[in-house]
Design a protein around this motif. Sequence first.
Motif, PDB file in Angstrom:
ATOM      1  N   ALA A 104       0.821  -1.215   0.000  1.00 50.28           N
ATOM      2  CA  ALA A 104       0.000   0.000   0.000  1.00 50.28           C
ATOM      3  C   ALA A 104       0.851   1.259   0.000  1.00 50.28           C
ATOM      4  N   ALA A 105       1.911   1.275   0.807  1.00 48.04           N
ATOM      5  CA  ALA A 105       2.741   2.483   0.911  1.00 48.04           C
ATOM      6  C   ALA A 105       3.370   2.827  -0.430  1.00 48.04           C
ATOM      7  N   ALA A 106       3.860   1.805  -1.139  1.00 46.22           N
ATOM      8  CA  ALA A 106       4.469   2.058  -2.440  1.00 46.22           C
ATOM      9  C   ALA A 106       3.435   2.561  -3.441  1.00 46.22           C
ATOM     10  N   GLN A 107       2.225   1.994  -3.408  1.00 44.53           N
ATOM     11  CA  GLN A 107       1.172   2.456  -4.325  1.00 44.53           C
ATOM     12  C   GLN A 107       0.794   3.904  -4.044  1.00 44.53           C
ATOM     13  N   ALA A 108       0.648   4.243  -2.767  1.00 46.17           N
ATOM     14  CA  ALA A 108       0.278   5.617  -2.424  1.00 46.17           C
ATOM     15  C   ALA A 108       1.405   6.578  -2.769  1.00 46.17           C
ATOM     16  N   ALA A 109       2.651   6.140  -2.554  1.00 41.69           N
ATOM     17  CA  ALA A 109       3.783   7.002  -2.866  1.00 41.69           C
ATOM     18  C   ALA A 109       3.797   7.374  -4.331  1.00 41.69           C
ATOM     19  N   ALA A 110       3.370   6.444  -5.192  1.00 41.60           N
ATOM     20  CA  ALA A 110       3.337   6.736  -6.626  1.00 41.60           C
ATOM     21  C   ALA A 110       2.357   7.852  -6.943  1.00 41.60           C
ATOM     22  N   ALA A 111       1.307   7.992  -6.120  1.00 43.99           N
ATOM     23  CA  ALA A 111       0.308   9.037  -6.364  1.00 43.99           C
ATOM     24  C   ALA A 111       0.810  10.418  -5.966  1.00 43.99           C
ATOM     25  N   PHE A 112       1.868  10.474  -5.138  1.00 49.19           N
ATOM     26  CA  PHE A 112       2.335  11.771  -4.657  1.00 49.19           C
ATOM     27  C   PHE A 112       2.917  12.641  -5.766  1.00 49.19           C
ATOM     28  N   SER A 113       3.257  12.026  -6.890  1.00 53.52           N
ATOM     29  CA  SER A 113       3.763  12.844  -7.998  1.00 53.52           C
ATOM     30  C   SER A 113       2.752  13.907  -8.396  1.00 53.52           C
ATOM     31  N   ALA A 114       1.457  13.641  -8.144  1.00 51.14           N
ATOM     32  CA  ALA A 114       0.424  14.628  -8.465  1.00 51.14           C
ATOM     33  C   ALA A 114       0.620  15.906  -7.666  1.00 51.14           C
ATOM     34  N   LEU A 115       1.102  15.779  -6.438  1.00 49.72           N
ATOM     35  CA  LEU A 115       1.279  16.952  -5.593  1.00 49.72           C
ATOM     36  C   LEU A 115       2.405  17.852  -6.078  1.00 49.72           C
ATOM     37  N   ARG A 116       3.248  17.332  -6.949  1.00 49.89           N
ATOM     38  CA  ARG A 116       4.337  18.142  -7.512  1.00 49.89           C
ATOM     39  C   ARG A 116       4.060  18.522  -8.960  1.00 49.89           C
ATOM     40  N   ASP A 174       3.167  20.006   6.410  1.00 48.11           N
ATOM     41  CA  ASP A 174       3.080  18.742   5.677  1.00 48.11           C
ATOM     42  C   ASP A 174       1.882  18.764   4.733  1.00 48.11           C
ATOM     43  N   VAL A 175       2.067  18.203   3.556  1.00 46.75           N
ATOM     44  CA  VAL A 175       0.998  18.132   2.557  1.00 46.75           C
ATOM     45  C   VAL A 175       0.633  16.668   2.336  1.00 46.75           C
ATOM     46  N   GLY A 176      -0.658  16.369   2.416  1.00 50.42           N
ATOM     47  CA  GLY A 176      -1.147  15.009   2.225  1.00 50.42           C
ATOM     48  C   GLY A 176      -2.175  14.939   1.116  1.00 50.42           C
ATOM     49  N   LEU A 177      -2.472  13.717   0.685  1.00 53.95           N
ATOM     50  CA  LEU A 177      -3.412  13.482  -0.413  1.00 53.95           C
ATOM     51  C   LEU A 177      -4.443  12.464   0.040  1.00 53.95           C
ATOM     52  N   PHE A 219       0.396  10.534   3.593  1.00 53.98           N
ATOM     53  CA  PHE A 219       1.515  11.476   3.699  1.00 53.98           C
ATOM     54  C   PHE A 219       2.795  10.756   3.304  1.00 53.98           C
ATOM     55  N   PRO A 220       3.693  11.451   2.601  1.00 50.67           N
ATOM     56  CA  PRO A 220       4.996  10.838   2.303  1.00 50.67           C
ATOM     57  C   PRO A 220       5.746  10.545   3.593  1.00 50.67           C
ATOM     58  N   ALA A 221       6.552   9.483   3.570  1.00 55.78           N
ATOM     59  CA  ALA A 221       7.437   9.225   4.702  1.00 55.78           C
ATOM     60  C   ALA A 221       8.336  10.436   4.900  1.00 55.78           C
ATOM     61  N   ARG A 222       8.481  10.856   6.132  1.00 60.91           N
ATOM     62  CA  ARG A 222       9.271  12.041   6.410  1.00 60.91           C
ATOM     63  C   ARG A 222      10.747  11.771   6.184  1.00 60.91           C
ATOM     64  N   ALA A 223      11.468  12.808   5.777  1.00 62.74           N
ATOM     65  CA  ALA A 223      12.921  12.705   5.711  1.00 62.74           C
ATOM     66  C   ALA A 223      13.436  12.307   7.088  1.00 62.74           C
ATOM     67  N   GLY A 224      14.370  11.363   7.095  1.00 60.62           N
ATOM     68  CA  GLY A 224      14.889  10.862   8.353  1.00 60.62           C
ATOM     69  C   GLY A 224      14.110   9.700   8.917  1.00 60.62           C
ATOM     70  N   GLU A 225      13.059   9.239   8.196  1.00 62.16           N
ATOM     71  CA  GLU A 225      12.241   8.137   8.686  1.00 62.16           C
ATOM     72  C   GLU A 225      12.203   6.980   7.692  1.00 62.16           C
ATOM     73  N   GLY A 278      11.206  25.715  -0.465  1.00 56.22           N
ATOM     74  CA  GLY A 278      11.755  24.382  -0.310  1.00 56.22           C
ATOM     75  C   GLY A 278      11.104  23.356  -1.206  1.00 56.22           C
ATOM     76  N   SER A 279      10.108  23.756  -2.009  1.00 51.07           N
ATOM     77  CA  SER A 279       9.401  22.821  -2.894  1.00 51.07           C
ATOM     78  C   SER A 279       9.630  23.196  -4.350  1.00 51.07           C
ATOM     79  N   GLU A 280       9.355  22.253  -5.237  1.00 50.79           N
ATOM     80  CA  GLU A 280       9.377  22.482  -6.678  1.00 50.79           C
ATOM     81  C   GLU A 280       8.174  21.789  -7.299  1.00 50.79           C
ATOM     82  N   TYR A 281       7.664  22.365  -8.377  1.00 52.18           N
ATOM     83  CA  TYR A 281       6.492  21.828  -9.047  1.00 52.18           C
ATOM     84  C   TYR A 281       6.716  21.902 -10.556  1.00 52.18           C
ATOM     85  N   ASP A 282       6.102  20.969 -11.271  1.00 54.27           N
ATOM     86  CA  ASP A 282       6.252  20.992 -12.728  1.00 54.27           C
ATOM     87  C   ASP A 282       5.661  22.273 -13.305  1.00 54.27           C
ATOM     88  N   ALA A 283       4.420  22.587 -12.926  1.00 50.25           N
ATOM     89  CA  ALA A 283       3.734  23.780 -13.430  1.00 50.25           C
ATOM     90  C   ALA A 283       3.316  24.658 -12.258  1.00 50.25           C
TER      91      ALA A 283
END
Length: 592
Positions: free
Chosen positions: A401-413, A472-475, A488-494, A523-528
């Motif tokens: 599940a975590a890997a599947q959800a992580a793939a969806a986070f690309s939408a947030l960028r 923190d930004v979640g989907l 939510f993405p796994a936090r840096a350091g976790e 601290g963030s970047e986005y495609d558009a």
Amino acid sequence: MSGFDFAPRELPSSFAALRPFDRALARWVLAYGGSPALAELAALAAFAEAQGHACLQAGLSGMPAFDVGLLDSIADEAMLGNGGAPTPFVRDPGGRLYLWRNFRHEQVAAKHLARRRAAADPPPADALAADLDVLFGAAAQQLDPPQRAAVAAAAGRRLLLLTGGPGTGKTTTVLRMLLLLARRAADAVPRIALAAPTGKAAQRLAESLREGKARLAVDLPADWQGLLPQVREDEATTVHRLLGWHPALDRWRHGPGDPLPHDVVVVDEASMLDLAMLRALLDAVRPDATLVLVGDADQLGSVGAGSVLADLVTAMADDDRGDLVRLSRVFRASAPLAGITRAIGVGDGVALRGAIDAAGPAASLQAVGTQAALRIALHDWADAIAADWPRTGPDPRDPDAAAQAAAAFSALRRMQLLCALREGPFGAEAANRVLVERLRQRFGALGRGASFGGRAVLVTHNDHARRIYNGDVGLELEAPDGRHWVWFPARAGEGGAGARAIAPAALPPHEPAFALTVHKSQGSEYDAVAVLLPPDAANPILGRELLYTAASRARESLSLWAMPAALETCLSRAPRRGGGLHARLAEARGAD
């Protein structure tokens, strides 16, 4: 002195902006024998600190006009000193008036910095040539001279400042630095700390280093491959966590008496460091360790007092010792946008319009001056989001599940609207209401309460128990059984990549994240990226740093929603933060 309001003289109407705290400080000065002039200036100095200034001086941005001559009239005040001993207020030879803590932060930070610079013992250039050829490729020696210079400069130094605009390869250069330092470590594997001022920036640092390691691994010879795991990007964290802030004790765990154990400390997005944080960092890093500060000096300064990165760039450029490296060549695929950020950085309106035209479909300028025009633009933006936006996701109980959800986070960028204001008809709050309403229509989610699949949320308060923090930004995604989870993405350091799920009802206070303020986006970047400016050209929020920061979040395309007059104000208004870190550095060099 009785009552809540305070006015030692007839104050101009512009002084109405002063806060209750500022007025209370003025009353305190009077109560302990200070003059009305000092009371007035003390209130202004406190207000200046709230505006991001380290001190009170003439010509500061965001300050009410005041009689500069008052600064010369308080020389004999008992509460005022020259910084040689603690006093409530300090006036330096440059005519700057400080609250004691800010003067002391500058003074201590400058001594640390001067000592670090003086301790540099770089090896001869030819001693590094072979290693640099491996890291960059011998054929690329002439292609990346600033990057090579930065990597070489890290060896034998206790301080290095790396600055450059978006897409200039700062993080990739840092990765090569760390590999070089690991290669040259004589006795043991160097302990490396990776940090940034915010969790979002730390997460982005981890992602960039992970991507950089994957690219470098293709070309590095076998004897260098073993160095890559020494760069633990999954351990990137915030500066607060690195230094061990104790809220209950109001102090840091690490400092002069208990320094950090690391041999190399890298702090990304250093433009967000304030003066107090710089001092705490310098107090905590071992004198024999290497400190690398990385950032873009043209971005918005810190929320707190001081313009640390910009001041350091200026001071170190005046005294060139090879420990300041500027990157300018853009390597990112969005190089067409580089001309836009360069034009904004120098405040050139003609060049900006030329750069927008030259960027073709990657950039646009849209006059949005009425609420009706804004609503049309927001509907178009929401329709573009809805065309390719995840709404469904896995059951948290599924093993992958975590890997599947992580793939969806690309939408947030993928797409992000950035607003100069938070409140008002042209602010992020109002924009989010329109965007959410339109997206719910497009998603068929009307009448289902605040929760809906595809909702992006921004957390606004810390929840330490659930490890969810402000910013923190979640989907939100709908699982196959119809239940909703906010991922939510796994936090840096976790532990690096991955994700974790929270039930919507268990979320701490939050708000929609389809529109963010420019400050929240750092601290963030986005495609558009679309940037919304208020149409009122006199709005004090408008400024060059704000526009530059917003525009530099875009990787592939940029839309400016701005009236010509507001855009011109941004370009012409270069905010000046008060401070004397440059002067303190000169004093510290002279003392050593």
